[in-house]
Design an enzyme around this catalytic site. Structure first.
Site, short mmCIF file in Angstrom:
data_model
loop_
_atom_site.label_atom_id
_atom_site.label_comp_id
_atom_site.label_asym_id
_atom_site.label_seq_id
_atom_site.Cartn_x
_atom_site.Cartn_y
_atom_site.Cartn_z
N THR A 259 -0.50 8.74 3.36
CA THR A 259 0.72 9.18 2.69
C THR A 259 0.40 10.04 1.47
O THR A 259 -0.53 9.74 0.74
CB THR A 259 1.50 7.94 2.19
OG1 THR A 259 1.96 7.25 3.32
CG2 THR A 259 2.66 8.31 1.28
N ARG B 101 12.36 0.30 10.06
CA ARG B 101 11.67 -0.05 8.80
C ARG B 101 11.59 1.16 7.85
O ARG B 101 11.24 2.26 8.25
CB ARG B 101 10.28 -0.55 9.13
CG ARG B 101 9.43 -0.95 7.92
CD ARG B 101 8.46 0.14 7.49
NE ARG B 101 7.54 -0.35 6.45
CZ ARG B 101 6.74 0.45 5.75
NH1 ARG B 101 6.73 1.74 5.97
NH2 ARG B 101 5.95 -0.05 4.84
N THR C 168 1.16 4.70 -3.38
CA THR C 168 0.69 4.78 -1.99
C THR C 168 0.19 3.40 -1.60
O THR C 168 -0.20 2.61 -2.45
CB THR C 168 -0.41 5.84 -1.83
OG1 THR C 168 -0.83 5.90 -0.46
CG2 THR C 168 -1.62 5.55 -2.69
N GLY C 169 0.23 3.11 -0.30
CA GLY C 169 -0.22 1.80 0.15
C GLY C 169 0.91 1.03 0.81
O GLY C 169 1.92 1.62 1.23
C1 SD4 Z 1 4.73 3.00 3.35
N1 SD4 Z 1 3.75 3.52 1.23
O1 SD4 Z 1 5.46 3.43 4.24
C2 SD4 Z 1 3.89 3.98 2.57
C3 SD4 Z 1 2.62 4.19 3.26
C4 SD4 Z 1 1.51 4.72 2.41
O2 SD4 Z 1 -0.69 5.25 2.10
O3 SD4 Z 1 1.65 5.01 1.26
N2 SD4 Z 1 0.33 4.85 2.87
O4 SD4 Z 1 4.62 1.80 3.11
#
Ligand code: SD4
Length: 337
Positions: free
Chosen positions: A197, A225, A248-249
């Site tokens: 992301t 989702r 991110t995450g």
């Molecule tokens: C999510 N935060 O959809 C995003 C995914 C992401 O690094 O950031 N990935 O949960």
């Protein structure tokens, strides 16, 4: 130059601008009295842009074309996000993104500027540039957020470019996954190899800060989702009085602490960008008994042009672009995998 040669370990905060905060809309001084609000920003800041993960280097290049010509931070973060959305090799953003459990690639994005204008789109399928749809919603509707079928209808009515997803390689991977019958409830291992992301923050030469965030989210998620990325305050937050942050995450964890808003509020209370990201990560850790596979990271910028980042686990990095440098910074972290 190979990637490693410009990786800088543990940067703590980079002063890239003068220590003078930008004038706020409506705040008059001798130069600006009686002028419209948008002219109260004075071109005396050194532009800076930061973007999550290594593909942020290319995104920053696209954004820098805007900033170098004196363009706005809003145009810069949109240009950077569009660059990543168009990258077919990226498996977690835009056209090359991974699908949900049923094979649909659904995209989330949001954008926010220095006047706290914000726009967001969620669960958008078949549209090339969700970030531009989010901006269009921000600038042309009384709403902040459109999702699903309504968002798609909006994008099509406004003639946004359409794409066919999943791309063949991704469809094949999804079919393999289906065969393996992995349980959707399993937490994924999220690191920079499989979770890409992009979150972007920019300050332009007038000191104006904007941010953007765009993703296809958690691979093989349940249909419907949404993660943190399209949620203002979770995936992204900007307040020109203080600065901006992106996350991110694992979105479910970031939402629990209103992550990006938390980082900005910590900066308001005197934390540096890195200290604020670290404290938000610590707060997130305190909310989870089991941290297995729970990678989350934040990056932030303040109105002095200082930046920083922090993550739960090692492996998180962000791209930094200033007039002097272009580099990938390994963010400090709480623990190792
Ligand atoms: C999510 N935060 O959809 C995003 C995914 C992401 O690094 O950031 N990935 O949960």
């Amino acid at each position: 130059m190979d990637r490693r040669s410009f990786v800088k370990k543990g940067a703590l905060g980079i002063a890239a601008a003068s220590l003078v905060r930008p004038l706020m809309a409506g705040e008059a001084n001798a130069e600006t009295q009686h002028k419209p609000a948008e002219k109260t920003f004075v071109a005396r800041f050194k532009p800076i842009m930061i973007s999550t993960w290594s593909h942020g280097l290319e995104a920053n290049k696209a954004g820098w074309e805007v900033l170098a010509k004196g363009g706005t931070s809003l145009d810069a973060v949109e240009a950077g996000a569009r660059q990543t959305e168009a990258d077919v090799s990226n498996r977690s953003v835009g056209i090359g993104g991974m699908p949900d459990k049923e094979g649909h690639v659904t995209l989330d994005a949001c954008i926010m500027d220095w006047e706290s204008n914000c726009g967001s789109v969620g669960y958008l399928e078949g549209i090339a540039h969700p970030i531009s749809v989010a901006r269009h919603i921000m600038e042309n509707t009384p709403h902040v957020m459109l999702v699903g079928a309504g968002a798609k209808k909006y994008a099509m009515q406004h003639k946004f470019e359409r794409i066919k997803t999943p791309i063949p390689e991704v469809k094949m991977a999804w079919k393999e996954w289906k065969k393996e019958q992995e349980a959707i409830a399993k937490k994924p291992v999220i690191n920079h190899e499989n979770h890409d992301t992009i979150g972007l923050l920019a300050m332009d030469s007038s000191g104006r800060i904007s941010g953007a965030c765009t993703t296809s989210g958690w691979a093989y998620k349940l249909p419907g989702r949404l993660g943190d990325s399209p949620i203002i305050g979770a995936g992204l937050f900007v307040d020109q009085e203080v600065g901006g942050a992106v996350a991110t995450g694992l979105g479910e964890s970031i939402i629990k602490i209103a992550g990006s808003h938390t980082v900005v509020e910590l900066m308001r209370n005197g934390f540096t960008p890195e200290e604020a990201c670290k404290e938000a990560v610590n707060r997130l850790i305190r909310k989870h008994k089991d941290m297995t596979g729970l990678q989350c990271g934040f990056i932030a910028i303040n109105t002095e042009g200082k930046v920083g980042g922090y993550s739960v686990f090692n492996g998180f990095n962000y791209a930094l672009r200033t007039e002097q440098e272009e580099q990938l910074v390994d963010a400090p972290f709480d623990r190792s995998w």
